[in-house]
Write an enzyme that holds these catalytic residues in place. Structure first.
Site, PDB file in Angstrom:
ATOM      1  N   GLY A  10       0.952  -1.226   0.097  1.00  0.00           N
ATOM      2  CA  GLY A  10       0.263  -0.146   0.077  1.00  0.00           C
ATOM      3  C   GLY A  10       1.009   1.260   0.061  1.00  0.00           C
ATOM      4  N   ASP A  37      -2.039 -14.097   5.484  1.00  0.00           N
ATOM      5  CA  ASP A  37      -3.303 -13.464   5.595  1.00  0.00           C
ATOM      6  C   ASP A  37      -3.626 -12.966   7.436  1.00  0.00           C
ATOM      7  OD1 ASP A  37      -5.752 -13.269   6.397  1.00  0.00           O
ATOM      8  OD2 ASP A  37      -6.229 -14.717   5.439  1.00  0.00           O
ATOM      9  N   TYR A  62      -8.330  -1.955   4.499  1.00  0.00           N
ATOM     10  CA  TYR A  62     -10.275  -2.173   3.739  1.00  0.00           C
ATOM     11  C   TYR A  62     -10.276  -0.371   4.029  1.00  0.00           C
ATOM     12  CZ  TYR A  62     -13.871  -2.869   1.368  1.00  0.00           C
ATOM     13  OH  TYR A  62     -15.260  -2.951   0.515  1.00  0.00           O
ATOM     14  N   THR A  63     -10.063   0.061   3.129  1.00  0.00           N
ATOM     15  CA  THR A  63      -9.884   1.842   2.821  1.00  0.00           C
ATOM     16  C   THR A  63     -11.168   1.517   1.793  1.00  0.00           C
ATOM     17  OG1 THR A  63      -8.224   1.227   1.115  1.00  0.00           O
ATOM     18  CG2 THR A  63      -7.648   2.017   3.311  1.00  0.00           C
ATOM     19  N   TYR A 126     -17.100   2.432   7.234  1.00  0.00           N
ATOM     20  CA  TYR A 126     -15.285   2.367   7.213  1.00  0.00           C
ATOM     21  C   TYR A 126     -14.630   2.992   9.083  1.00  0.00           C
ATOM     22  CZ  TYR A 126     -10.838   4.117   6.330  1.00  0.00           C
ATOM     23  OH  TYR A 126      -9.278   4.339   6.917  1.00  0.00           O
ATOM     24  N   LYS A 130     -12.722   1.032  11.862  1.00  0.00           N
ATOM     25  CA  LYS A 130     -11.560   1.313  12.289  1.00  0.00           C
ATOM     26  C   LYS A 130     -11.140   1.751  13.678  1.00  0.00           C
ATOM     27  CE  LYS A 130      -8.374   2.074  10.173  1.00  0.00           C
ATOM     28  NZ  LYS A 130      -7.256   0.893   9.617  1.00  0.00           N
TER      29      LYS A 130
END
Length: 285
Positions: A10, A37, A62-63, A126, A130
């Site tokens: 990323g 994983d 996960y963005t 999201y 988070k």
């Protein structure tokens, strides 16, 4: 130290890798989903044990903010459960854990910069996942450092800066939201701050990091085009209501960086200085 970096492919993970050569006293294990994983607790435990890991920097997440609204289960696994799994694994070795979080843990209704102690109130899947990741990590590992950031961009992957450059070159007109205020974060600057914390020793707690200053997406786009030399695209300001999205965005998400600056003695660049640096690098590619 043996340091595990997750999400190495990323934006932030790639920037971390560029800095590793200047920290030869440490051995870095750069992983992404192909190597580890992070939703598999047993795999994490085995990796941490087999490689004598002393600390973990979790850059994985996960963005896809809008897709998260309809893909809550996967978002929960990556953003909430995985950080807790990683933190629990490193706690067994009495190590430290750095979790990268987000301004989306706030609802964006404030009018002054958010401090790490301000009450959280996410208004998206999201943001909620988070926040749960923060809580899970801190409960699982006593040496957890949470770093909330915002508006991340870099020379790697897909991000707002690259998109605005591409659209500016393709179109003669562009509408960009002007009533959402925040601060861009050059992933390179965040990576430097993380390395500084590692070198000085992790002080557990919640911190905020973004570049200095505050700006709207509209003004940010105007600066991107000016610095990139794009002159043929008319950028006009639009309201959030004119660009509806599945996930709600914070209208104000400026972060107060006092704590991280005082704790680690770091100086954070102004957003435009860092933007120029990034665009110069993009031009050189």
């Amino acid at each position: 130290m043996n340091i595990l970096i997750t999400g190495c492919n990323g934006q932030l993970g790639n920037e971390m890798q560029l800095l590793e050569a200047s920290h030869p006293d440490h051995r870095f294990f750069n992983t992404d989903v192909a190597e580890l994983d992070i939703t598999d607790r047993e795999a994490i435990d085995a990796f941490v044990t087999d490689n004598d890991i002393d600390g973990i920097v979790n850059c994985a997440a996960y963005t896809a903010v809008d897709k998260a609204e309809s893909n809550e289960e996967l978002c929960k696994k990556l953003n909430a459960e995985a950080p807790e799994n990683l933190a629990a694994a490193i706690e067994k070795r009495h190590g430290w854990f750095i979790q990268i979080s987000t301004d989306y843990v706030f609802d964006g209704t404030a009018h002054t910069p958010y401090t790490p102690d301000d009450a959280t109130c996410p208004n998206s899947v999201y943001g909620a996942t988070k926040l749960n990741g923060e809580k899970g990590a801190m409960a699982a590992c006593c040496r957890t450092m949470i770093i909330r950031t915002a508006w991340l961009y870099s020379t790697f992957g897909n991000n707002f800066v690259k998109t605005m450059i591409r659209l500016g070159e393709e179109r003669d007109q562009l509408g960009v939201i002007f009533d959402q205020i925040g601060t861009p974060t050059y992933a390179r600057d965040l990576a430097v701050a993380i390395m500084t914390a590692i070198e000085q020793g992790i002080t557990p707690g919640i911190y905020h990091f973004s570049n200095e200053g505050a700006i709207s997406w509209y003004d940010f786009t105007k600066a991107i085009h000016r610095i990139a030399g794009i002159t043929g695209c008319n950028v006009r300001p639009i309201h959030t209501s004119e660009y509806p999205t599945p996930a709600a965005r914070p209208h104000y998400s400026v972060l107060d960086k006092t704590k991280i600056k005082d704790t680690y003695g770091i100086t954070i660049p102004y957003w435009e200085e860092s933007l120029r640096e990034c665009i110069d690098k993009l031009k050189g590619q």
